[in-house]
Scaffold this active site. Sequence first.
Site, short mmCIF file in Angstrom:
data_model
loop_
_atom_site.label_atom_id
_atom_site.label_comp_id
_atom_site.label_asym_id
_atom_site.label_seq_id
_atom_site.Cartn_x
_atom_site.Cartn_y
_atom_site.Cartn_z
N HIS A 1 0.87 -1.18 0.00
CA HIS A 1 0.00 0.00 0.00
C HIS A 1 0.91 1.23 0.00
O HIS A 1 2.04 1.17 0.53
CB HIS A 1 -0.83 -0.06 1.29
N ASP B 1 3.22 -4.48 8.04
CA ASP B 1 2.00 -3.69 7.91
C ASP B 1 0.84 -4.67 8.04
O ASP B 1 0.53 -5.42 7.10
CB ASP B 1 2.02 -3.00 6.53
N GLN C 1 -4.35 -5.25 6.97
CA GLN C 1 -5.35 -6.16 6.39
C GLN C 1 -5.34 -7.54 7.03
O GLN C 1 -6.01 -8.44 6.53
CB GLN C 1 -5.12 -6.28 4.87
N LYS D 1 -10.37 -0.76 10.74
CA LYS D 1 -10.51 -1.94 9.89
C LYS D 1 -10.82 -3.18 10.71
O LYS D 1 -10.85 -4.29 10.20
CB LYS D 1 -9.23 -2.15 9.08
N CYS E 1 -4.69 2.50 -3.68
CA CYS E 1 -3.44 2.99 -3.05
C CYS E 1 -2.30 2.00 -3.25
O CYS E 1 -1.49 1.77 -2.32
CB CYS E 1 -3.63 3.27 -1.56
N1 PLP Z 1 -1.67 -0.74 4.66
C1 PLP Z 1 -2.60 -1.47 4.04
C2 PLP Z 1 -2.23 -2.83 3.53
C3 PLP Z 1 -3.88 -0.97 3.87
O1 PLP Z 1 -4.80 -1.70 3.24
C4 PLP Z 1 -4.19 0.32 4.36
C5 PLP Z 1 -5.53 0.90 4.17
O2 PLP Z 1 -6.31 0.47 3.36
C6 PLP Z 1 -3.18 1.02 5.03
C7 PLP Z 1 -1.95 0.48 5.16
C8 PLP Z 1 -3.45 2.39 5.58
O3 PLP Z 1 -4.32 2.32 6.65
P1 PLP Z 1 -4.85 3.66 7.35
O4 PLP Z 1 -5.41 4.51 6.25
O5 PLP Z 1 -5.88 3.17 8.30
O6 PLP Z 1 -3.68 4.30 8.03
#
Ligand code: PLP
Length: 406
Positions: free
Chosen positions: A123, A200, A203, A226, A364
């Site tokens: 992401h 990270d 998900q 999430k 993203c």
């Molecule tokens: N990393 C992953 C794999 C994501 O899917 C997302 C959000 O969709 C994020 C990071 C960013 O999360 P946040 O916008 O809650 O900081």
Amino acid sequence: MTQYDVNALRQEYPILEREIYGKKLVYFDNTATSQTPRCVVEAIENMYYTKKANVHRGVHTLSQEATDMQEMTRERVRQFINAMSTQEIIFTRGTTEAINLVASSFGNFLENDDEIIVTVMEHHANIVPWQLLAQRKRIHLRVVPIDANGNLNIDAYCRLFSERTRFVSICHVSNVLGTVNPIKELIAEAHKHQVPVLIDGAQAISHMRVDVQDIDADFYAFSAHKMYGPTGVGVLYGKKHWLEMMPPYQGGGEMIGHVGFDKTTFAELPFKFEAGTPDFVGIAALREAIDYIERIGIEQIAAHEHELLEYATSQMMEIPGMRIFGTAKNKCALISFLIGNEHHYDIGMLLDKLGIAVRTGHHCAQPLMTSLGIEGTVRASFALYNTREEIDTFIAALRRILTILG
Ligand code: PLP
């Protein structure tokens, strides 16, 4: 709960009763954010109505109660991910801020020509912070490729390590492909080279059991919104010895020991990384979200979602021209797809007209889109409250849309 009763679970989500364009809402955008059950909303309400006072600052009862609520969540998070100590649990605004914190603070230890390993399926939240660091110092990103099914190329990963590798930052689960990466193995490989790893977990956290000690992660980041929790709250887990070495990320109240114009000292962990008033209302509600997940059972949730994934995949594969991106064996319950030459945006917009919320676009993850040779996909993603009937509605809608689009 002894038996998984999806209809009973749905009762906790008034939003699922909504109609969109006269059709009952089918919410398949859970990867972007999950819906919030009553108990979590009530926890927010309860904080506002009965316990709102700034944390860690007052001797008065309300402030102490609010502080207790926050610190009880810290302990609950510690248990949930099996961290060794609450000093290793830092509250942030979300995954994005957690990764920025590490890139910015740990980044101080990196030098020109050092290397960071990421994967092509990251992401933007796990790419851009490292690129910002690369603007401060001449640092190079090394990128792990994927195979045709969306699995990481592990051999290529192993070959990317050099004597300049200083950090690895990898998603647990891809938000586009659904691939569950073998993070324990990836972390072990990095540790052979004495390289720390950030995972990270945005998900993964609401879909599988995460044990940070078992996987031996150096850092693990996730967002409350999430995982059926409130918006604006996230967690950075970090091993204590790294967090102790790392300089503060932001300066302000809460994170100091003593402030003088000649010298300022910083607070102990975890407060060293929590400058300013935190979202203590959201943090209190995060504990309720974790309790909620645990009451249902994360293994039961995973089994339910997996069944939905298999059912939806098999139904979708019968649609002519269907292309699914991400067919790894170990996959979370989300499906990115395109149909024939139809534009992802057209499909998403028409699904919305039929009451079905999906996400369209690059999610993203533009470097991943580039590597797949596409601009975007439609993504349907499932959560604990979704049903087979909703998938039937979705499949029928897709077929109808294809006739409309000709
Ligand atoms: N990393 C992953 C794999 C994501 O899917 C997302 C959000 O969709 C994020 C990071 C960013 O999360 P946040 O916008 O809650 O900081």
